[in-house]
Enzyme design. Sequence first.
Site, PDB file in Angstrom:
ATOM      1  N   GLN A   1      42.164  -3.947   5.816  1.00 62.50           N
ATOM      2  CA  GLN A   1      40.868  -4.631   5.685  1.00 62.50           C
ATOM      3  C   GLN A   1      40.939  -6.071   6.202  1.00 62.50           C
ATOM      4  OE1 GLN A   1      37.797  -3.811   5.107  1.00 62.50           O
ATOM      5  NE2 GLN A   1      38.392  -1.659   4.973  1.00 62.50           N
ATOM      6  N   SER A   2      41.829  -6.323   7.140  1.00 62.54           N
ATOM      7  CA  SER A   2      42.022  -7.685   7.639  1.00 62.54           C
ATOM      8  C   SER A   2      40.778  -8.224   8.358  1.00 62.54           C
ATOM      9  CB  SER A   2      43.211  -7.677   8.610  1.00 62.54           C
ATOM     10  OG  SER A   2      43.220  -8.852   9.373  1.00 62.54           O
ATOM     11  N   ASN A   3      40.342  -9.386   7.898  1.00 62.50           N
ATOM     12  CA  ASN A   3      39.256 -10.085   8.604  1.00 62.50           C
ATOM     13  C   ASN A   3      39.770 -10.661   9.912  1.00 62.50           C
ATOM     14  OD1 ASN A   3      37.192  -9.994   6.398  1.00 62.50           O
ATOM     15  ND2 ASN A   3      38.839 -11.063   5.321  1.00 62.50           N
TER      16      ASN A   3
END
Length: 340
Positions: free
Chosen positions: A75-77
């Site tokens: 879920q890395s921005n």
Amino acid sequence: MNLAEMPKFPLAQLPTPLMPARNLSAALGGPEILIKRDDLTGLALGGNKTRKLEYLIADAQAQGATHVITMGAVQSNHCRQTAAAARLAGLNCVLVMNASSDDPDIQGNLLLDHILGADTRVITDKTKRKETALHVAEELKEQGYVPYQIPGGGSNAIGAASYVAATYELMTQIIEQGASPSRLYTTSSASGGTHAGLALGAKLAGVPYAVHGVSIEGPADELKSIITPLANDTAEYLGLDIRLDESDVIIHDQYTGPAYGVATEECLQAIRMCARTEALLLDPVYTAKTMSGMIDHIRTGEIGSDETVVFLHTGGAPAVFADTDSIIPAMQGSGIQEKP
Ligand SMILES: Cc1ncc(COP(=O)(O)O)c(C=O)c1O
């Protein structure tokens, strides 16, 4: 490299607003709260990484890159913003991401990575991220391409320099608004580029505020031992003769909860409170934990009601769509008549 002369590939809408959060201040009984809206940097739902990527993508282009490779959690921005930045720069993007299963839900940031058409490589062993990224780079080189590695979080001297520049942007707004903040709250992570740049910028620009980091992963000592040398690498890269020591890096580590990415009750309450006072969307991994620390400091009187504080909103809201199990139960009630 002089900061003003660093090559930049334009990606961000700058300056981001510095906005008073009057309803939130009132709900907490003071102090004056200003939110620096780096969630509004504008690149594919925004966030702090966009500032770093302006410099990193320019460096990739200077090296003749055909591909950028980076890594992060699923879920890395940072991965999402890198995928978006690569599109604008006409580069290919490979994302090496760790997840708890090799078939994660395609939601939140991962959904956006798919929409942006990044080449996603999901692995289940986080410790193998660097090795996998190096392997991808070797493969690409063998095929005649030029890969450019962006470290996790975009956190090296080039990326962190963007938050030295952001300090001057913020100071201009502080002066224009006649504000006098005593503290700036930011997220402290194990990649640490944002905090490192802000701490260096604060020392360089002689700001009125102290930079307070809230850890979202790991003990304060561990993070200081990453952030302090990164700030000093950045100072060296920028040709500055100032250096930081660990006493220049303030980190609060009691708001992290059980682990990275695991929502705490206090962070869920911060999401609820900010949404229902300011229509401000926080995420459960980074910004809400940071906000929960700031709220606690206000409630316990560590921050006086006559002070002014800045909260750096680093983005991350796409992650709410990937953690509905934690978030939905904490949002019960309409919130229209109730006190926040
Ligand atoms: C929303 C958000 N805030 C803060 C951070 C931390 O930034 P840094 O890696 O510069 O410490 C991240 C990193 O991914 C992020 O996505």
